[in-house]
Design a protein around this motif. Structure first.
Motif, short mmCIF file in Angstrom:
data_model
loop_
_atom_site.label_atom_id
_atom_site.label_comp_id
_atom_site.label_asym_id
_atom_site.label_seq_id
_atom_site.Cartn_x
_atom_site.Cartn_y
_atom_site.Cartn_z
N PRO A 1 118.88 -73.91 -10.64
CA PRO A 1 119.41 -74.90 -11.58
C PRO A 1 120.87 -75.23 -11.31
N GLU A 2 121.22 -76.48 -11.58
CA GLU A 2 122.59 -76.92 -11.38
C GLU A 2 123.47 -76.57 -12.58
N PHE A 3 122.84 -76.52 -13.76
CA PHE A 3 123.60 -76.35 -15.00
C PHE A 3 123.26 -75.05 -15.72
N PHE A 4 124.29 -74.45 -16.30
CA PHE A 4 124.08 -73.42 -17.31
C PHE A 4 124.49 -74.05 -18.64
N VAL A 5 123.58 -74.06 -19.59
CA VAL A 5 123.84 -74.72 -20.87
C VAL A 5 123.83 -73.71 -22.00
N LEU A 6 124.88 -73.74 -22.81
CA LEU A 6 124.90 -72.98 -24.05
C LEU A 6 124.75 -73.99 -25.18
N SER A 7 123.69 -73.82 -25.95
CA SER A 7 123.38 -74.79 -27.01
C SER A 7 123.12 -74.09 -28.32
N CYS A 8 123.27 -74.82 -29.42
CA CYS A 8 122.83 -74.30 -30.72
C CYS A 8 121.30 -74.18 -30.70
N SER A 9 120.79 -73.27 -31.55
CA SER A 9 119.34 -73.07 -31.64
C SER A 9 118.63 -74.17 -32.43
N ASP A 10 119.38 -75.00 -33.09
CA ASP A 10 118.82 -76.06 -33.95
C ASP A 10 117.67 -76.80 -33.24
N SER A 11 116.57 -76.98 -33.98
CA SER A 11 115.35 -77.55 -33.38
C SER A 11 115.49 -79.02 -32.99
N ARG A 12 116.60 -79.64 -33.41
CA ARG A 12 116.77 -81.08 -33.13
C ARG A 12 117.56 -81.37 -31.86
N VAL A 13 118.02 -80.31 -31.18
CA VAL A 13 119.02 -80.55 -30.15
C VAL A 13 118.66 -79.98 -28.77
N SER A 14 117.38 -79.81 -28.52
CA SER A 14 116.91 -79.19 -27.28
C SER A 14 117.56 -79.84 -26.04
#
Ligand SMILES: [Zn+2]
Length: 182
Positions: free
Chosen positions: A34-47
């Protein structure tokens, strides 16, 4: 959504992918790069992969409530280490979002015991809410992302293995679908 729908959707997904590229899964099983490492909120609306239409194999993703970079968080540290040392990702994206429940809970002094350990991480990234500042929740979600970018750049694993890896802060707008670069 019922379990049967999940299965049906999965079957449709397989068919759609194979229609576009019959060898897709043969390539996928060879490994990830993968090119990206993503840190995201767990919120179901923001995959992350849904909102950017990224196919499988392009994003290595870690998610937690309010997209926190916490030194004490062994799960995050392991993800960051693996992404940098072994996957050699090119970019790190920290993605918060408007209307973040984690930021709201920290700001409005949620007192549910099971959440306090985690909300303590979020609170240190927000301004002091006792000063009655005229700041909106969406501004706070922005402040939170900017803080996590700082925390990431100070993280010992990033310092050791993240040379030349760009760190980008983004805010996803749930009200419009826009991904704003901060
Ligand atoms: Zn959130």
């Amino acid at each position: 959504m019922q379990e049967v729908e999940l299965r049906k959707n999965n079957e449709e997904f397989i068919q759609k992918v194979k229609d576009e590229d019959p060898a897709f899964f043969d390539e996928l099983k060879k490994g990830q790069s993968p090119e990206f490492f993503v840190l995201s909120c767990s919120d179901s609306r923001v995959s992350p992969s849904v909102i950017t239409q990224m196919p499988l194999g392009k994003m290595f993703v870690h998610r937690n409530i309010a997209n926190q970079v916490a030194l004490e968080d062994e799960s995050f540290s392991a993800s960051l280490y693996y992404a940098l040392k072994h996957l050699k990702v090119k970019k790190i994206i920290i993605k918060g979002h408007t209307d973040c429940g984690g930021v709201k809970a920290a700001w409005f002094d949620n007192d549910e015991e099971a959440l306090q350990g985690w909300l303590a991480h979020v609170r240190i990234s927000l301004p002091d809410n006792n000063e009655g500042q005229n700041i909106t929740i969406d501004e706070l979600t922005k402040v939170n992302v900017i803080k996590q970018v700082q925390h990431l750049k100070e993280h010992p694993i990033y310092k050791a293995f993240g040379r030349n890896v760009e760190v980008i802060g983004c805010l996803f707008h749930v009200e419009s679908g826009e991904l704003e670069r901060l």
